[in-house]
Design a protein around this motif. Structure first.
Motif, short mmCIF file in Angstrom:
data_model
loop_
_atom_site.label_atom_id
_atom_site.label_comp_id
_atom_site.label_asym_id
_atom_site.label_seq_id
_atom_site.Cartn_x
_atom_site.Cartn_y
_atom_site.Cartn_z
N PHE A 175 8.89 -68.53 49.33
CA PHE A 175 8.42 -67.25 48.78
C PHE A 175 8.99 -67.00 47.39
O PHE A 175 8.29 -66.53 46.49
N LEU A 210 -0.12 -65.94 51.75
CA LEU A 210 1.27 -65.79 52.19
C LEU A 210 1.35 -65.53 53.70
O LEU A 210 2.29 -65.98 54.36
N SER A 211 0.36 -64.83 54.25
CA SER A 211 0.34 -64.60 55.70
C SER A 211 0.15 -65.92 56.44
O SER A 211 0.82 -66.17 57.46
N LEU A 262 1.06 -68.77 55.40
CA LEU A 262 2.24 -69.59 55.21
C LEU A 262 3.39 -69.16 56.11
O LEU A 262 4.09 -69.99 56.69
N PHE A 263 3.60 -67.85 56.25
CA PHE A 263 4.80 -67.37 56.94
C PHE A 263 4.57 -66.97 58.40
O PHE A 263 5.53 -66.92 59.17
N THR A 319 -3.83 -63.56 47.80
CA THR A 319 -2.38 -63.73 47.88
C THR A 319 -1.85 -63.25 49.23
O THR A 319 -1.01 -63.92 49.85
N ASP A 334 11.88 -70.64 54.29
CA ASP A 334 10.77 -69.71 54.08
C ASP A 334 11.05 -68.79 52.88
O ASP A 334 10.16 -68.49 52.08
N ILE A 355 7.27 -69.29 44.72
CA ILE A 355 5.91 -68.82 44.42
C ILE A 355 5.95 -67.54 43.60
O ILE A 355 5.20 -67.37 42.62
N SER A 356 6.85 -66.64 43.97
CA SER A 356 6.95 -65.36 43.27
C SER A 356 7.36 -65.57 41.81
O SER A 356 6.80 -64.94 40.90
#
Length: 341
Positions: A154, A299-300, A302-303, A295, A150, A157-158
C-alpha cells in the motif's frame, strides 16, 4: 509606407490572418482591423511585440518601408542575412536588428519540453510504485510478515500515485493556462528541428520497445526455467516495462511538440467554441470518478481477497483507463458536433 501598410505587408508575407496576429499579440481581431484601417493605433508595448515578431526595427515599422529589408533583390551578408538597400540601391545597408525568421516569443518550446518531461515522469512514477509493491506480494516475494508486506504494498502504491499527481497536476494546470494565454503560436521550428524530433522519436521507440522485449523474454525464462510467476520476477518484469513505456511516451510527446499546427488547431477550436471547455470539464469529472472507483476496487481486490482476484488487482486501473478513453471519445465527439461552425 506607413504603419498600416507595413503591418499589412508583414502579415501577408507570413500568410497570417488578422485573427492569428491578434492571438499572438493578445488583442481582439477588431483591434488589428482598426490598425490596418487607420482607425486606431497600437500602444508602445504592442509595437515592440510586432517588431520582435516580424524581425523589424521600430523606425522601419512606424515610419519606414519594411519591404526594403526583405526584398528579393537585396544583398546578403556571409551568413545569408538580407541587407536593406542604401540610398544608392547597392544592398550594403546595415543589417536589421532582429532576424526576419519567426521567433519563439511566447516561450512555447520551453513550456512544451517541461510539459513532456513532467507527464513522462508522472507515468513512470505511478507504474514504478505499483511495480515496487509487487516485491512484497506473492510466493517469491521479499520475506516479511504478511501484515507488514500488505502495508509496504500500500505504501509503495501510494507514494507512486502521489509523486505522479505531483507531476500531472502542475503540468496540466500550467498547460491549460499557457493555452489560454497563447491560443495561437507562430510555427518557428526549422527543418533541422523537425528532423531532430524524428530522430529522438526513433531512438525512444527502439529503446522502449527493446526494453519491453527484454522484459517479456525475462518473464518467459523465469516462468519456464525458474518456475516463478509471482514475487520479484514479476516486479522486475513490470519495472523494465515501465522504463520502456516511459521512453515511448516521452519520444511521442517530444515529436508532437514540433507540430505547432496541431496545437493551433486545438487552441483556435477552443477559442471559437466554449463547448470544448465544458466537454473537457465533464470528461475530467467522469474520468476522475472512474479512476477513484478503480483505485478502490483495485486496492480492495489486493487486500481483502485471496487467489485469483488478488493477483488480478491491477486490472482495475486498466479497465478504468479504457473507460476514460471511451468517455473522452464520446464527450469530444459531442462537443465537436455541437460546436462545429
Amino acid at each position: 509606407m506607413g504603419f498600416r501598410d507595413n503591418l499589412q505587408y508583414l502579415r501577408a508575407e507570413r500568410n497570417m490572418t488578422q485573427e492569428q496576429l491578434a492571438m499572438l499579440l493578445g488583442v481582439s481581431r477588431q483591434a488589428i482591423s482598426k490598425w490596418e484601417g487607420d482607425k486606431a493605433y497600437p500602444e508602445m508595448d504592442k509595437l515592440l511585440m510586432i517588431c520582435d515578431l516580424f524581425g523589424v526595427t521600430l523606425d522601419d515599422l512606424v515610419i519606414g518601408d519594411v519591404r526594403t529589408c526583405d526584398a528579393a533583390q537585396d544583398g546578403t551578408d556571409r551568413g545569408g542575412a538580407r541587407r536593406p538597400k542604401d540610398r544608392a540601391g547597392t544592398g550594403t545597408g546595415p543589417l536589421p536588428e532582429a532576424s526576419a525568421l519567426p521567433q519563439d516569443i511566447t516561450g512555447y518550446d520551453e513550456h512544451m519540453r517541461s510539459f513532456d518531461t513532467r507527464i513522462s515522469a508522472g507515468v513512470f512514477a505511478v507504474v514504478f510504485g505499483v511495480d515496487v509493491g509487487l516485491l512484497f506480494t506473492g510466493e517469491h516475494a521479499i520475506p516479511v510478515a504478511p501484515s507488514i508486506g500488505d502495508f509496504l504494498v500500500f505504501l509503495c502504491i501510494s507514494i507512486g500515485v502521489l509523486v505522479g499527481l505531483a507531476c500531472f497536476i502542475p503540468a496540466g494546470l500550467g498547460h491549460a493556462e499557457f493555452m489560454r494565454r497563447h491560443p495561437f503560436v507562430e510555427d518557428f521550428y526549422t527543418r533541422e528541428d523537425r528532423q531532430q524530433a524524428t530522430r529522438t522519436l526513433t531512438v525512444s521507440l527502439i529503446f522502449g520497445i527493446g526494453l519491453i522485449l527484454i522484459a517479456v523474454g525475462f518473464i518467459m525464462v523465469a516462468d519456464s526455467v525458474m518456475h516463478m510467476d509471482e514475487g520479484w520476477p514479476v516486479a522486475l518484469f513490470m519495472m523494465i516495462v515501465a522504463g520502456g513505456a516511459t521512453a515511448c511516451t516521452y519520444g511521442g510527446m517530444n515529436y508532437a511538440r514540433v507540430n505547432v499546427e496541431e496545437y493551433n488547431k486545438t487552441a483556435v477550436r477552443e477559442e471559437r467554441s466554449r463547448r470544448m471547455d465544458t466537454a473537457e470539464g465533464v470528461n475530467g469529472a467522469i474520468c476522475g470518478t472512474i479512476m477513484i472507483l478503480a483505485t478502490i476496487v483495485g486496492l480492495s481486490m489486493l487486500f481483502f481477497f485471496d487467489g485469483g482476484p488478488k493477483g488480478m488487482f491491477w486490472m482495475a486501473w486498466v479497465i478504468g483507463g479504457l473507460l476514460c478513453g471511451i468517455s473522452s471519445i464520446i464527450t469530444n465527439a459531442i462537443a465537436d458536433r455541437d460546436g462545429r461552425p
